[in-house]
Design an enzyme around this catalytic site. Structure first.
Site, PDB file in Angstrom:
ATOM      1  N   LEU A  62       0.876  -1.164   0.000  1.00 47.33           N
ATOM      2  CA  LEU A  62       0.000   0.000   0.000  1.00 47.33           C
ATOM      3  C   LEU A  62       0.913   1.213   0.000  1.00 47.33           C
ATOM      4  O   LEU A  62       1.907   1.227   0.740  1.00 47.33           O
ATOM      5  CB  LEU A  62      -0.901   0.027   1.243  1.00 47.33           C
ATOM      6  CG  LEU A  62      -2.090  -0.934   1.277  1.00 47.33           C
ATOM      7  CD1 LEU A  62      -2.749  -0.904   2.649  1.00 47.33           C
ATOM      8  CD2 LEU A  62      -3.115  -0.588   0.199  1.00 47.33           C
ATOM      9  N   ASP A  63       0.609   2.229  -0.807  1.00 43.24           N
ATOM     10  CA  ASP A  63       1.504   3.387  -0.837  1.00 43.24           C
ATOM     11  C   ASP A  63       1.410   4.181   0.457  1.00 43.24           C
ATOM     12  O   ASP A  63       0.552   3.937   1.303  1.00 43.24           O
ATOM     13  CB  ASP A  63       1.256   4.253  -2.078  1.00 43.24           C
ATOM     14  CG  ASP A  63      -0.113   4.915  -2.088  1.00 43.24           C
ATOM     15  OD1 ASP A  63      -0.587   5.337  -1.023  1.00 43.24           O
ATOM     16  OD2 ASP A  63      -0.710   5.020  -3.180  1.00 43.24           O
ATOM     17  N   ARG A  64       2.295   5.134   0.598  1.00 40.00           N
ATOM     18  CA  ARG A  64       2.445   5.844   1.869  1.00 40.00           C
ATOM     19  C   ARG A  64       1.156   6.538   2.324  1.00 40.00           C
ATOM     20  O   ARG A  64       0.839   6.562   3.515  1.00 40.00           O
ATOM     21  CB  ARG A  64       3.570   6.880   1.742  1.00 40.00           C
ATOM     22  CG  ARG A  64       3.957   7.533   3.060  1.00 40.00           C
ATOM     23  CD  ARG A  64       5.053   8.555   2.849  1.00 40.00           C
ATOM     24  NE  ARG A  64       5.501   9.142   4.109  1.00 40.00           N
ATOM     25  CZ  ARG A  64       6.302  10.204   4.179  1.00 40.00           C
ATOM     26  NH1 ARG A  64       6.744  10.778   3.069  1.00 40.00           N
ATOM     27  NH2 ARG A  64       6.653  10.675   5.355  1.00 40.00           N
TER      28      ARG A  64
END
Length: 239
Positions: free
Chosen positions: A105-107
């Site tokens: 999952l991206d930041r």
């Protein structure tokens, strides 16, 4: 074809050698699998079942363990970060010992992240050919019209959603349920960008048979093998 992971990767995941060191060790004949010397670093093995030995010493295979974790916003899905940003492993601490993240999952994204000691399970969950569904609640700027929803399912460029459902809509923002079966890097954000809408919130609520449930950001819970028994049957997510 036998399911598994490349031998070089297995040695790396077992923390016996780096990927490059593992390649050399295998080619030098220092590694056996179930009593036979294997010289192909890409030979498929199942670390949870196969007897892998390095120079005659058995590799310590971690006990099977998988957890569901609610990834907080602002953390990255890496074991360590050269820029010093906080990682999900920093949040989990000792609870993540011996585990690898299943996908990313991206930041800026939050929600369900699975971590496991079972590399074969991780590969099965993320294999595009398996089409394991990932479900998200997405908030975007502006009013998303019905035509845009249809185009996102049909595909915009290289990106498409397998399903999009409208949850709430106003001129200021739109809330949607989005399902993917492949999970390309930043696919949802790029899909909505292509449709002319900026994603302001992205929460993953389910991955395959596992649902986020009531977990709060930073919280996690243990899973069992039984929780994944529905993976091949297509049952509803486990709460």
């Amino acid at each position: 074809m036998r399911a598994g992971v490349p031998l070089e990767r297995a040695l790396s995941k077992l923390r016996l050698a780096s990927r490059s060191e593992a390649q050399r060790l295998v080619r030098d004949g220092a590694v056996t699998v179930n009593g036979r010397i294997v010289r192909n670093p890409l030979a498929l093995v199942a670390p949870e079942r196969d007897d892998i030995r390095l120079r005659g010493v058995s590799a310590s295979r971690p006990a099977w363990r998988t957890i569901a974790f609610h990834k907080p916003r602002g953390t990255i899905t890496s074991r360590r970060d050269p820029q010093g940003r906080r990682t999900v492993f920093d949040v989990l601490g000792d609870a993540a010992e011996g585990l690898v993240a299943v996908g990313r999952l991206d930041r800026a994204s939050t929600g369900l992240l699975l971590l496991t000691s079972d590399t074969q399970l991780a590969d099965e969950l993320t294999d595009p050919a398996r089409e394991v569904p990932r479900k998200y609640i997405v908030t975007v700027r502006g009013r998303v019209i019905d035509d845009a929803l249809e185009r996102m399912v049909a595909g915009i460029g290289a990106y498409r959603a397998s399903r999009v459902s409208l949850l709430k809509r106003s001129n200021r923002e739109t809330h949607l349920g989005v399902e993917l079966v492949e999970g390309k890097n930043r696919e949802i954000r790029r899909l909505f960008d292509a449709a002319g809408h900026e994603v302001t919130r992205l929460l993953r609520v389910a991955f395959g048979p596992i649902a986020l449930g009531t977990l709060q950001p930073g919280e996690w819970r243990e899973l069992s093998r039984r929780d994944f028994a529905s993976l091949l049957r297509g049952d509803r997510p486990v709460e």
